[in-house]
Design a protein around this motif. Structure first.
Motif, PDB file in Angstrom:
ATOM      1  N   ASN A   1       0.856  -1.182   0.000  1.00  0.00           N
ATOM      2  CA  ASN A   1       0.000   0.000   0.000  1.00  0.00           C
ATOM      3  C   ASN A   1       0.893   1.234   0.000  1.00  0.00           C
ATOM      4  O   ASN A   1       2.103   1.159   0.217  1.00  0.00           O
TER       5      ASN A   1
ATOM      6  N   GLY B   1      -3.537  -1.539  -8.599  1.00  0.00           N
ATOM      7  CA  GLY B   1      -4.065  -1.045  -7.335  1.00  0.00           C
ATOM      8  C   GLY B   1      -4.798  -2.111  -6.552  1.00  0.00           C
ATOM      9  O   GLY B   1      -5.014  -3.229  -7.034  1.00  0.00           O
TER      10      GLY B   1
ATOM     11  N   GLU C   1      -7.514   8.392  -3.023  1.00  0.00           N
ATOM     12  CA  GLU C   1      -6.107   8.558  -2.664  1.00  0.00           C
ATOM     13  C   GLU C   1      -5.801   9.964  -2.146  1.00  0.00           C
ATOM     14  O   GLU C   1      -6.385  10.948  -2.602  1.00  0.00           O
TER      15      GLU C   1
ATOM     16  N   PHE D   1      -6.604   5.269 -14.124  1.00  0.00           N
ATOM     17  CA  PHE D   1      -6.680   5.432 -12.673  1.00  0.00           C
ATOM     18  C   PHE D   1      -7.911   6.257 -12.323  1.00  0.00           C
ATOM     19  O   PHE D   1      -7.851   7.492 -12.235  1.00  0.00           O
TER      20      PHE D   1
ATOM     21  N   SER E   1      -9.667   6.279  -9.448  1.00  0.00           N
ATOM     22  CA  SER E   1      -9.932   6.427  -8.021  1.00  0.00           C
ATOM     23  C   SER E   1      -9.895   7.890  -7.574  1.00  0.00           C
ATOM     24  O   SER E   1      -9.116   8.698  -8.092  1.00  0.00           O
TER      25      SER E   1
ATOM     26  N   GLY F   1      -1.443   8.601  -4.341  1.00  0.00           N
ATOM     27  CA  GLY F   1      -1.573   7.625  -5.420  1.00  0.00           C
ATOM     28  C   GLY F   1      -0.230   7.352  -6.067  1.00  0.00           C
ATOM     29  O   GLY F   1       0.067   7.875  -7.154  1.00  0.00           O
TER      30      GLY F   1
ATOM     31  N   VAL G   1       0.881   4.961  -7.668  1.00  0.00           N
ATOM     32  CA  VAL G   1       0.866   4.282  -8.966  1.00  0.00           C
ATOM     33  C   VAL G   1       0.896   5.270 -10.124  1.00  0.00           C
ATOM     34  O   VAL G   1       1.364   4.925 -11.222  1.00  0.00           O
TER      35      VAL G   1
ATOM     36  N   LYS H   1     -11.921   2.181  -4.693  1.00  0.00           N
ATOM     37  CA  LYS H   1     -11.092   2.475  -5.859  1.00  0.00           C
ATOM     38  C   LYS H   1     -11.902   2.806  -7.117  1.00  0.00           C
ATOM     39  O   LYS H   1     -11.344   2.880  -8.217  1.00  0.00           O
TER      40      LYS H   1
END
Length: 387
Positions: free
Chosen positions: A15, A211, A285, A280, A282, A288, A290, A217
């Motif tokens: 995470n 993720g 976050e 992405f 989401s 984030g 990622v 998410k």
């Protein structure tokens, strides 16, 4: 300086909080900073050796969250913390999480007059809505405001987050972004063999998502966007890296998508570099990780204008961002981009260059400077444990 990190999560947990703390601790240890770690015992019950560079480690009892046992919270450990800090007093305590362990550490540190810096790593109010408890958010935010305002400084990852929290009464907010390992995440790791495994040749677009597969998410939008992209480009390959409670339902809804589950850090970097577009959707976050990982790997990112994407991406130059919450715009942007190879390749190259501004040594400089600043801010506890 001696710093104690208090966190409900640590490597090998996968995470953003664990990743950030491990990277920071490595940078600090290299600079000769004395480090302590307080965390829950691993779920397996097996205690590995003390993390590299840590002069002391205290593992406390932890419990898994119902319905998501992989996520654990630490239990209060006031007596043990007090003994540790009386024997090896830290100059500053960094509270990365605000569970029972974090509250316990806050009380003890205030009682001993040890400066506190807290990190805002999770948007708890957003999670309340995602898990069907929107009525809980106001009370939760009041508690968090009390928690953070009892610390010398709270570190948040973006200016946008600082403004939002400041408007809700949070005080003494400072911004600290996140870094990215440019050697670990690189377009040079692109692998034709891996792409063939996905059914993609050199000219086939590959869309990737990385993720935790959990309700917060925005996986409904991810699923709908992947369907729409496949309708526009039936030949494209689609890959989802990660695991979580929503994986089984996603696999049923997306039978043509390649699901990998959790993979090693080396494989993850190879998967990034072997894709072309990164989705992405989401909004949960605070940062984030990622997003900059995908950018450093040379991918064209499609994201909401939120968190790391809002900080790092000028839409149309380093990727595509759309207004937060506009699901139709997100889907339209992804569908349009997957049909223009030259465009997503150009954005990916620009993203790689943009990500090079995010380096962990500079982030560690900010962290250390903030902790030094916290030592100059004093409070007078009104209770033996500084509640």
């Amino acid at each position: 300086m001696r710093i104690c990190l208090v966190s409900e999560t640590w490597s090998p947990d996968i995470n953003g909080v664990a990743h950030t703390l491990v990277q920071l601790s490595r940078e600090l240890v290299e600079r000769g900073v004395a480090m302590q770690l307080v965390r829950p015992r691993p779920a397996s019950g097996k205690t590995r050796g003390r993390p590299a560079g840590m002069q002391a480690e205290l593992q406390v009892r932890g419990i898994g969250i119902p319905g998501y046992r992989a996520v654990r919270i630490g239990m209060p450990a006031g007596g043990r913390l007090k003994r540790l800090w009386q024997e090896q007093r830290p100059d500053v305590v960094y509270l990365a999480t605000q569970g029972p362990l974090g509250w316990s550490a806050r009380r003890v540190a205030r009682g001993l007059g040890i400066p506190l810096v807290a990190g805002w790593h999770t948007n708890f109010d957003h999670y309340c809505s995602d898990y069907g408890l929107p009525w809980l958010a106001p009370a939760l935010m009041r508690g968090l405001r009390h928690f953070h305002n009892g610390c010398q400084i709270t570190l948040v990852p973006t200016r946008q987050q600082a403004d939002e929290l400041g408007n809700q009464g949070f005080q003494r907010l400072e911004v600290m972004g996140r870094g990215i390992d440019q050697e670990r995440f690189s377009p040079d790791l692109r692998c034709a063999q891996l792409r063939r495994r996905w059914g993609a040749d050199a000219h086939t677009p590959v869309a990737l998502h990385v993720g935790r597969l959990a309700p917060e998410k925005n996986l409904t939008l991810l699923r709908e966007t992947l369907h729409a992209m496949r309708n526009a480009r039936p030949d494209m390959a689609q890959v989802i890296v990660g695991d979580g409670p929503a994986r089984r339902s996603l696999e049923k809804a997306l039978p043509e998508v390649h699901f990998t589950g959790f993979i090693s850090p080396e494989e993850l970097a190879r998967h990034y570099a072997s894709a072309d577009l990164f989705l992405f959707p989401s909004l949960s976050e605070t940062w984030g990780n990622v997003v900059p990982e995908a950018m450093a790997s040379g991918l064209a990112v499609v994201s909401y204008h939120h968190a790391a994407a809002a900080e790092l991406i000028e839409s149309g130059s380093h990727g595509i961002t759309v207004p937060a919450g506009n699901a139709a715009a997100f889907q339209e942007a992804a569908v349009a981009l997957c049909q223009h190879p030259a465009r997503y390749a150009q954005l990916g190259r620009a993203a790689r260059l943009r990500s090079q501004a995010c380096r962990w040594p500079a982030i560690a400089d900010t962290f250390l400077s903030t902790l030094e600043q916290a030592r100059e801010i004093r409070y007078a506890p009104t209770h033996p444990y500084g509640i």
